[in-house]
Design a protein around this motif. Structure first.
Motif, PDB file in Angstrom:
ATOM      1  N   THR A 160       0.848  -1.195   0.000  1.00  0.00           N
ATOM      2  CA  THR A 160       0.000   0.000   0.000  1.00  0.00           C
ATOM      3  C   THR A 160       0.881   1.242   0.000  1.00  0.00           C
ATOM      4  OG1 THR A 160      -0.020   0.213   2.387  1.00  0.00           O
ATOM      5  CG2 THR A 160      -1.743  -1.138   1.416  1.00  0.00           C
ATOM      6  N   LEU A 161       0.249   2.371  -0.179  1.00  0.00           N
ATOM      7  CA  LEU A 161       0.980   3.635  -0.131  1.00  0.00           C
ATOM      8  C   LEU A 161       0.883   4.277   1.238  1.00  0.00           C
ATOM      9  CD1 LEU A 161       0.298   5.459  -3.489  1.00  0.00           C
ATOM     10  CD2 LEU A 161       2.203   4.025  -2.831  1.00  0.00           C
ATOM     11  N   ALA A 162      -0.069   3.803   2.043  1.00  0.00           N
ATOM     12  CA  ALA A 162      -0.318   4.466   3.317  1.00  0.00           C
ATOM     13  C   ALA A 162       0.673   4.003   4.383  1.00  0.00           C
ATOM     14  CB  ALA A 162      -1.748   4.176   3.769  1.00  0.00           C
ATOM     15  N   GLY A 163       0.946   4.880   5.325  1.00  0.00           N
ATOM     16  CA  GLY A 163       1.741   4.510   6.493  1.00  0.00           C
ATOM     17  C   GLY A 163       3.198   4.246   6.162  1.00  0.00           C
ATOM     18  N   GLU A 164       3.884   3.682   7.152  1.00  0.00           N
ATOM     19  CA  GLU A 164       5.291   3.340   6.987  1.00  0.00           C
ATOM     20  C   GLU A 164       5.439   2.223   5.972  1.00  0.00           C
ATOM     21  OE1 GLU A 164       8.350   4.305   9.097  1.00  0.00           O
ATOM     22  OE2 GLU A 164       7.006   6.004   8.763  1.00  0.00           O
ATOM     23  N   LYS A 165       6.555   2.241   5.263  1.00  0.00           N
ATOM     24  CA  LYS A 165       6.840   1.131   4.357  1.00  0.00           C
ATOM     25  C   LYS A 165       7.196  -0.085   5.207  1.00  0.00           C
ATOM     26  CE  LYS A 165      10.065  -0.050   0.728  1.00  0.00           C
ATOM     27  NZ  LYS A 165      11.115   0.448  -0.177  1.00  0.00           N
ATOM     28  N   ARG A 166       6.533  -1.210   4.933  1.00  0.00           N
ATOM     29  CA  ARG A 166       6.819  -2.408   5.724  1.00  0.00           C
ATOM     30  C   ARG A 166       7.121  -3.569   4.784  1.00  0.00           C
ATOM     31  NH1 ARG A 166       2.334  -5.191   4.771  1.00  0.00           N
ATOM     32  NH2 ARG A 166       0.518  -3.973   4.225  1.00  0.00           N
TER      33      ARG A 166
END
Lengths: 336, 335
Positions: B273-279
Motif C-alpha cells: 500500500t501507499l499508506a503509512g510506513e513502508k513495511r
C-alpha cells in the motif's frame, strides 16, 4: 554515488498503425516514446510507472534490443546498443534479460521446467554436463521452487501462474545477467502471490547485485520494490526521483492524479486529495503542449497548451516536466 | 449446523434481507472427481447494502456469483443449501423462472466485460434490446429514451449512443456494460472483477460510479474481486473466501480493522500500500489445497502461522466476535 549502468539518451520510438477497414481510425503514427532520457544506476531497482499505452513496455523492449529506437541512443556500460554486432551482440543478449508479463505465454508448453531453464545455458555454452544440471537445480531452488528435483520434470501446465513466473525468473537469472527488465511480472497473478515474486526480485538483487528496471502500473508495488522511479505518460517522462519522494511528495499534476485514484481501503474521506484531474477533457483546444494538458486542472492555458515542458531538475536527483511543479499551477481550478 | 445459525445471526436489524444464502454448496464434475468449488457458505444481504467477496483465484467467489445468476456451466451443480431471494429459493427455480428473474431483478457485470458487447451492433440498440426482451410491450422509442437516461446515469455522453463498441475506450465500454446491467432496474447487481483490466484512473472513476449509483438507486451489490483494496473501497460488508469456504465475515471496519482469521491477516500482510510506513511484505507460503479432496480440518492450516495439531483434524467452528463479525477459526482468539 554508483555509476549509471544504463542510459537512454533522447530516445524516441514511433509505431505505424494500420487504419481500420471500417473507417474508425485512419492509418497513423503512435508515438510510444518521445525524447526520453534517463539513467539507471548500478545495483538499483528503477521503477518505470505508467498506465497502459504510456510507452513503458516499449522502453523495456528497446533496452533488451527487441526493438530499435528511431532516434536517440541506448547505452549499457557505455556501449551503444545499435552498434552491437556478432559476438558482442550475443554477449549483450546474455548480460541483459527480460521477465515478461504473462507466464502463461512466455514459457514453451512443450518444454519441461528443466529444459526451459537449461536452454539459455546451452545456447550461450556457459556450462556442460554435471555443472549445467547443478546450475539449473540451484537456480530453481533460489526462486523458491523447492525441492527442485520435484519440479524439473514437470511441464508449465502443471504449475500455477505464480510458479510459472518463478520458472521464468529462473530462466532469466540462470545466465547471471547484469541487467534485468521485469515487465509487470505480477499483473497476471493474484495479489497475495505478488508479494512472493517481489521478494524473489529483492533477493536476486541482493545475491547477484543485478540492476533491475521494474515496469509497473502500480505505485504501491513501485514503492515497495524501487529505489528510484520515473512516472511516464503518453511517451513522456513526467517525474523522476526516489520512490519515497515521488510517492509522498508528488510534484507533477499527473502523478498526483494517479495517487488520488488509488483505492484507499475505505479511508478516502480522511486522506486529502490533490484534485489535479479534470472531470472531462478540455474541449475546443488542440493539444500541442504538455501531454497532460487536456486533463490537467492546474494547467495554464497559453503556456501549457502550446509548449512541451522539459524534464527539469527541481532538487537533488529530482526532475519534473511541468511549468508549475508542485504549486497550484497557473489558471487554477477553472475547467477550460 | 453451525454455518446455518451463524448465517442468520444478524437478523434483528430493521432493514429486511434481500438475499439470504444458507449453507450453499456448489461444485463441478471433473475428470478428477467432483470439485467442491463452494462448500457450505452462508451470508445475507440487506437492501441497499454492498457485500465484497474477496479471495484468491480458485476460492469460489465467481462460482457464488454464477450460482446466484443461475448460470452455472453444464458440469456445475448445486449440492446443497438455499438461496433465498425476496423469500423465494432460487435453487428450486426452473430455468424458465430464472430467466424471468435474471437481468430484471438480479443483474451481473461480468469479468472481462469489455468483450461482452456485441461488436457489430450499435450500443444503443444492444441496451434497448435488453430492455425490450424483458418488456416486449414497450414501444421502441420508449426503450431508446430509457437508454438515453441510462447513459446519463453512468456519465456517458448521449451523442455516443449510436456508436459501435470499438469506437469506445475501455472505460466507456465498462460504463455501457453497467448501463446494461441497470437497464431493467434490478434489485441486486453482482459485479465480478468489474475493473480488473482498467487503468488506475479509469478504475477509480468506475468504482466511484458504482458507489454513487448504488447509493442513489438503493441497489444491493455483491462485489467480487481478488483485490482487497478495491473491495474495501466499495463494500459495507466483507466476506473473505478461502478454498471454497467463507472464513471471515463482517463489516468492512471490523474485517480490515480487526482481522481475526489468519488468512485475512496474511492477505493484508502480503498487500503493498501507499499508506503509512513502508513495511516488509509477507507472502503467504504454500499453495491452495485441492478442492477435489479438501483437507478434513481447517483448509488454511498448512499455510497458517498459528496452526496447532488439532487444526488439521477438526473442522473449525464459527466464532462470533461481535453480532456482525464472525470467523471460521479455532485459534483466532488465542492471540
Amino acid at each position: 554515488m554508483p555509476e549509471p549502468i544504463l542510459k537512454l539518451e533522447e530516445v524516441s520510438k514511433t509505431y505505424r498503425t494500420k487504419g481500420s477497414m471500417f473507417g474508425g481510425r485512419a492509418a497513423g503514427l503512435v508515438k510510444a516514446l518521445q525524447c526520453v532520457s534517463l539513467e539507471v544506476l548500478k545495483g538499483e531497482i528503477f521503477g518505470l510507472v505508467g498506465e497502459s499505452g504510456s510507452g513503458k513496455t516499449t522502453a523495456g523492449r528497446l533496452i533488451v534490443k527487441l526493438e530499435s529506437p528511431e532516434s536517440g541512443r541506448v547505452l549499457l556500460n557505455g556501449e551503444v546498443l545499435s552498434t552491437l554486432r556478432g559476438r558482442r551482440l550475443k554477449a549483450y543478449r546474455r548480460r541483459v534479460q527480460m521477465i515478461f508479463q504473462d507466464p502463461y505465454q512466455s514459457l514453451n508448453p512443450q518444454l519441461s521446467i528443466y529444459e526451459s531453464v537449461v536452454e539459455p545455458i546451452t545456447i550461450h555454452r556457459l556450462a556442460a554436463g554435471r555443472e549445467r544440471m547443478e546450475r539449473v537445480l540451484s537456480m530453481i531452488q533460489t526462486v523458491g521452487l523447492s525441492p527442485p528435483e520435484s519440479f524439473v520434470n514437470r511441464y508449465p501446465h502443471q504449475l500455477s501462474g505464480g510458479q510459472r513466473q518463478r520458472v521464468a525468473i529462473a530462466r532469466a537469472m540462470v545466465l547471471e545477467p547484469d541487467f534485468v527488465v521485469a515487465d509487470e511480472p505480477t499483473s497476471m497473478l493474484d495479489a497475495s502471490y505478488s508479494a512472493k515474486i517481489f521478494n524473489i526480485i529483492l533477493e536476486m538483487r541482493k545475491r547477484f547485485g543485478i540492476t533491475i528496471l521494474f515496469i509497473t502500473h502500480s505505485l504501491a508495488a513501485a514503492r515497495y520494490l524501487c529505489d528510484r522511479i520515473a512516472v511516464i505518460y503518453r511517451g513522456h517522462l513526467m517525474e523522476v526521483g526516489t520512490a519515497a519522494e515521488v510517492i509522498h511528495h508528488p510534484l507533477h499534476p499527473y502523478t498526483r492524479a494517479l495517487i488520488d485514484a488509488l483505492p484507499k481501503f475505505g479511508l478516502a474521506e480522511q486522506i486529502p486529495r490533490y484534485n489535479t484531474l479534470l472531470e472531462e477533457e478540455r474541449a475546443g483546444v488542440e493539444a500541442v503542449g504538455c501531454p497532460f494538458f487536456m486533463r490537467c486542472r492546474k494547467a495554464h492555458r497559453t503556456q501549457c497548451g502550446r509548449e512541451v515542458p522539459g524534464l527539469e531538475p527541481v532538487g537533488p536527483g529530482r526532475f519534473v516536466a511541468c511549468f508549475f511543479p508542485g504549486n497550484g499551477g497557473g489558471a487554477g481550478g477553472k475547467g477550460s | 449446523m453451525n454455518a446455518r445459525t451463524a448465517g442468520t445471526g444478524n437478523r434483528n436489524s430493521e432493514a429486511e434481507d434481500l438475499l439470504e444464502v444458507e449453507d450453499l454448496s456448489v461444485g463441478y464434475r471433473t475428470k478428477r472427481g467432483f470439485m467442491r468449488a463452494v462448500d457450505g457458505i452462508s451470508f445475507s444481504l440487506k437492501k441497499g447494502r454492498s457485500l465484497g467477496l474477496v479471495g484468491e483465484s480458485g476460492c469460489g467467489k465467481t462460482t457464488v456469483g454464477m450460482t446466484l445468476m443461475g448460470l452455472l456451466p453444464p458440469n456445475g451443480e448445486v449440492r446443497g443449501g438455499r438461496i433465498l431471494f425476496k423469500g423465494e429459493d432460487l435453487v428450486q427455480k426452473t430455468e424458465e423462472e430464472m430467466q424471468r428473474l435474471r437481468w430484471n431483478e438480479i443483474a451481473m457485470i461480468f469479468q472481462a466485460a469489455m468483450n461482452a458487447l456485441n461488436p457489430v451492433q450499435r450500443v444503443e440498440k444492444q441496451i434497448a434490446e435488453a430492455i425490450l426482451t424483458h418488456a416486449p410491450d414497450l414501444p421502441e422509442e420508449e426503450a431508446l429514451r430509457r437508454v438515453e437516461g441510462l447513459f446519463q446515469m453512468v456519465n456517458l455522453p448521449g451523442e455516443r449512443m449510436h456508436d459501435y463498441p470499438h469506437q469506445y475506450s475501455g472505460g466507456m465500454k465498462q460504463r455501457a456494460i453497467i448501463a446494461m446491467a441497470l437497464a431493467c432496474n434490478p434489485d441486486l447487481i453482482i459485479a465480478d472483477e468489474p475493473t480488473t483490466a482498467l487503468d488506475v484512473i479509469v478504475q477509480h472513476q468506475i468504482l466511484e460510479e458504482i458507489k454513487a449509483l448504488q447509493d442513489d438507486l438503493g441497489i444491493s451489490l455483491i462485489f467480487i474481486s481478488h483485490d482487497i483494496s478495491i473491495v474495501a473501497d466499495v463494500s459495507h460488508d466483507i466476506g473473505v473466501m478461502y478454498a471454497g469456504q467463507l472464513v471471515e465475515y463482517g463489516s468492512r471496519e471490523e474485517v480490515f480493522g480487526d482481522p481475526r482469521h489468519y488468512y485475512t491477516r496474511a492477505l493484508l500482510a502480503s498487500y503493498p500500500t501507499l499508506a503509512g510506513e513502508k513495511r516488509d511484505l509477507v507472502p503467504i507460503p504454500g499453495e491452495t489445497p485441492s478442492l477435489v479432496a479438501p483437507p478434513s480440518g481447517c483448509r488454511f492450516c498448512d499455510r497458517c502461522d498459528a496452526a496447532a495439531e488439532a487444526c488439521s483434524l477438526e473442522r473449525p467452528d464459527w466464532l462470533e466476535i461481535s453480532p456482525t463479525h464472525r470467523v471460521l477459526c479455532a485459534r483466532c482468539l488465542s492471540s
